[in-house]
Write a protein that holds these residues in place. Structure first.
Motif, PDB file in Angstrom:
ATOM      1  N   VAL A  48       0.864  -1.184   0.000  1.00 46.39           N
ATOM      2  CA  VAL A  48       0.000   0.000   0.000  1.00 46.39           C
ATOM      3  C   VAL A  48       0.899   1.232   0.000  1.00 46.39           C
ATOM      4  O   VAL A  48       1.741   1.387   0.892  1.00 46.39           O
ATOM      5  N   CYS A  49       0.751   2.091  -1.006  1.00 46.06           N
ATOM      6  CA  CYS A  49       1.579   3.298  -1.045  1.00 46.06           C
ATOM      7  C   CYS A  49       0.695   4.512  -1.297  1.00 46.06           C
ATOM      8  O   CYS A  49      -0.247   4.464  -2.089  1.00 46.06           O
ATOM      9  N   HIS A  52       2.289  11.509   1.192  1.00 45.04           N
ATOM     10  CA  HIS A  52       2.689  11.621   2.606  1.00 45.04           C
ATOM     11  C   HIS A  52       2.828  13.093   2.982  1.00 45.04           C
ATOM     12  O   HIS A  52       3.880  13.695   2.791  1.00 45.04           O
ATOM     13  N   ALA A  59      -0.298   7.354   8.354  1.00 49.16           N
ATOM     14  CA  ALA A  59      -0.262   5.921   8.621  1.00 49.16           C
ATOM     15  C   ALA A  59      -1.472   5.482   9.447  1.00 49.16           C
ATOM     16  O   ALA A  59      -2.105   4.450   9.157  1.00 49.16           O
ATOM     17  N   LEU A  62      -4.552   5.309   7.260  1.00 48.85           N
ATOM     18  CA  LEU A  62      -4.621   4.117   6.419  1.00 48.85           C
ATOM     19  C   LEU A  62      -4.974   2.885   7.239  1.00 48.85           C
ATOM     20  O   LEU A  62      -5.778   2.047   6.804  1.00 48.85           O
ATOM     21  N   LEU A  74      -1.971  -4.066   8.588  1.00 46.09           N
ATOM     22  CA  LEU A  74      -1.158  -3.323   7.632  1.00 46.09           C
ATOM     23  C   LEU A  74       0.188  -3.065   8.295  1.00 46.09           C
ATOM     24  O   LEU A  74       0.271  -2.322   9.278  1.00 46.09           O
ATOM     25  N   LEU A  76       3.426  -1.355   8.941  1.00 44.92           N
ATOM     26  CA  LEU A  76       3.847   0.011   8.647  1.00 44.92           C
ATOM     27  C   LEU A  76       5.363   0.138   8.587  1.00 44.92           C
ATOM     28  O   LEU A  76       6.101  -0.723   9.063  1.00 44.92           O
ATOM     29  N   THR A  98       5.960  -2.045  13.359  1.00 43.14           N
ATOM     30  CA  THR A  98       6.480  -1.159  12.324  1.00 43.14           C
ATOM     31  C   THR A  98       7.951  -1.469  12.024  1.00 43.14           C
ATOM     32  O   THR A  98       8.732  -1.757  12.931  1.00 43.14           O
ATOM     33  N   CYS A 132       2.956  -1.070   4.215  1.00 37.81           N
ATOM     34  CA  CYS A 132       2.668   0.317   3.858  1.00 37.81           C
ATOM     35  C   CYS A 132       3.973   1.074   3.647  1.00 37.81           C
ATOM     36  O   CYS A 132       4.854   1.056   4.516  1.00 37.81           O
ATOM     37  N   CYS A 176      -2.943   4.829  -3.167  1.00 41.75           N
ATOM     38  CA  CYS A 176      -3.971   5.537  -2.401  1.00 41.75           C
ATOM     39  C   CYS A 176      -3.651   7.031  -2.394  1.00 41.75           C
ATOM     40  O   CYS A 176      -2.492   7.426  -2.271  1.00 41.75           O
TER      41      CYS A 176
END
Length: 537
Positions: A48-49, A52, A59, A62, A74, A76, A98, A132, A176
């Motif tokens: 998923v990109c 930003h 984050a 999303l 997801l 991160l 993460t 992500c 996204c």
């Protein structure tokens, strides 16, 4: 393709998702998620990109926007400098599983070795997880999307190369676009738009298998940038965004009767047209070039005239809608009386609950005020929402538990009653601010004078004609926007579909009825941006 199970969801991740889904819904008035059905399900490797522009808030947004039924987790990524600290933010990032990413700018020698991080991401994808990545590589308060780094394309290449002998293997890249109406302001709105996933297989995308031609990596990166940029407001300057928003309001003055997604796309359409006329070509010898140049000159003149018109509205402190529909003096006076009375009534019933909110507002104000001093606008303002979310959450929890402790004999009651009172107070306070904002705008309208308002109305009529010509004949937007966009789209959060729905939504305890997607919890209409945020990055 063989279905994978994906990694199990850590309890801390589930807690974080529930907690911040609640917090984000309080901070932002409306969060609209488009095309959630396009998200690949758990077990299908997925990157998923997104763009930003709002630090950790992107984050969290999303994480909470992807339904748990579609993806259980997801994974991160975050800059490595946010790890290893004894802070709530650091704990939050680490507990969610993460992966730390090192940045060259953070290293003394300007180097960054992310071999371990990339290996962890590859393993997660092969397990069937979604990871992500923010390919801009940084979060900054700027109006345009930064050139994307090639990390996503290289990760796709690495995963495909490792699984080149598995004919069933596939990996998806889910792009996204995140659009904040005002990213750092309380009770503003957010649009999250998912685009159709790009699917890659070793047998179909041999150009991405090692040894790979780096031009293919660049082409995929450029493709990602085009898709992400197309779904959000991406501008070379804040002035163009400001002007495009005004053009959109003049073209289709429906407020929240049109969907937030349609509103953003209309703004984007005008923005693209105004960007084209910023650099008018010098060679105008051919007839086609002369015609194109003539159109660009007309668009540039319209852009300038819209800016002058918006500057005047900002000086007076009124909105375009007050010029579009002139009101008789007696109507203005009667509406001022009603708005003032209603705002005072709402402020009065909000006072007990505002005492509970006061420590929260004071804590976040103090934290953000001190944080702004740490650097320039372009390098700090992208983290304001993050600071407000975290400090607001912690201070809100403290107020809640302190109130329960002080009313211990009635603790079971106050445990439920305190958050309920705080929510209803926020609901009434929003309406009180909105009513007082309308009162002050009407008061300013009286001070302008009939002759001046008549001149402004005539100017607006001319601008409306030119905006419609640009929209219909150059951009290709519908020529009947006020009926087209009411009928388009479904029942989205925050949207009102008619007069009855608008009235009923006004008294809803879930959320207040907004008249305009541009609204925030302010006593004025937010249309301007900080000038020094235009620093060239």
């Amino acid at each position: 393709m063989t279905q994978r199970k994906g990694s199990p969801t850590p309890w801390s991740y589930t807690l974080i998702r529930l907690l911040f889904k609640f917090v984000l819904k309080i901070f932002y008035g409306t969060i609209v998620v488009e095309n959630a059905h396009l998200i690949p399900e758990t077990g299908r490797p997925c990157i998923v990109c997104a763009n930003h522009s709002n630090s950790l808030t992107d984050a969290l947004l999303l994480v909470t926007s992807i339904p748990s039924k579609k993806r259980n987790m997801l994974r991160l990524t975050a800059k490595a400098t946010q790890f290893g600290h004894k802070t709530f933010t650091s704990w939050l990032i680490e507990s969610a599983g993460t992966v730390p990413i090192k940045r060259r700018k953070d290293a003394a020698d300007g180097s960054a070795d992310n071999t371990d991080a990339m290996s962890k991401l590859v393993e997660a994808l092969e397990t069937g997880d979604a990871v992500c990545l923010f390919p801009e590589g940084m979060s900054r308060y700027h109006p345009t999307i930064a050139p994307l780094k090639t990390g996503v394309a290289r990760l796709v290449s690495d995963v495909l190369s490792r699984n080149r002998d598995n004919s069933d293997f596939e990996i998806s890249v889910l792009t996204c676009s995140i659009t904040y109406m005002h990213r750092q302001h309380f009770r503003s709105d957010v649009l999250v738009t998912f685009h159709p996933a790009m699917t890659f297989r070793p047998k179909d995308n041999t150009e991405l298998l090692a040894p790979v031609d780096y031009n293919n990596i660049r082409q995929l990166t450029a493709r990602l940038q085009n898709v992400i940029s197309s779904g959000t407001i991406d501008s070379p300057s804040w002035d163009l965004i400001r002007t495009a928003k005004l053009a959109a309001r003049i073209y289709v003055p429906l407020g929240t009767r049109m969907s937030l997604g349609d509103y953003v796309r209309v703004i984007r359409s005008f923005l693209d047209a105004f960007k084209e006329c910023q650099d008018i070509p010098g060679d105008t010898n051919s007839n086609n070039c002369q015609e194109a140049t003539s159109d660009l000159v007309a668009h540039a003149k319209l852009c300038q005239d819209l800016k002058v018109y918006q500057d005047q509205l900002a000086r007076w402190g009124i909105k375009d809608d007050r010029i579009r529909r002139p009101l008789p003096r007696h109507t203005i006076l009667s509406r001022m009386t009603i708005r003032l009375a209603w705002s005072l009534a709402l402020f009065t019933i909000s006072l007990p609950g505002l005492l509970l909110w006061l420590p929260v507002f004071a804590t976040t104000f103090y934290a953000v005020h001190n944080f702004k001093k740490t650097g320039p606008i372009f390098d700090t303002w992208d983290e304001i929402a993050q600071y407000k979310l975290i400090y607001g959450l912690m201070s809100g929890i403290c107020v809640w538990w302190l109130t329960v402790f002080l009313t211990w004999p009635l603790a079971p009651l106050t445990f439920i009653l305190v958050p309920a009172v705080m929510w209803m107070t926020l609901r009434w306070f929003e309406d009180a601010v909105s009513a007082f904002r309308a009162f002050t705008a009407l008061r300013r309208l009286l001070r302008v004078g009939k002759a001046t308002l008549k001149g402004m109305h005539e100017r607006r009529e001319d601008l409306h004609s030119r905006v419609m010509n640009l929209a219909v004949h150059s951009i290709g937007l519908p020529e009947n926007p006020e009926s087209f966009f009411v009928e388009a789209g479904g029942r989205e959060k925050g949207r009102v579909k008619g007069r009855w729905d608008s009235t009923a939504r006004y008294f809803s305890i879930k959320r207040r009825r907004k008249r305009d997607w541009n609204e925030t919890l302010r006593l004025y209409d937010k249309v301007d941006y900080p000038e020094d945020a235009q620093v060239d990055l």
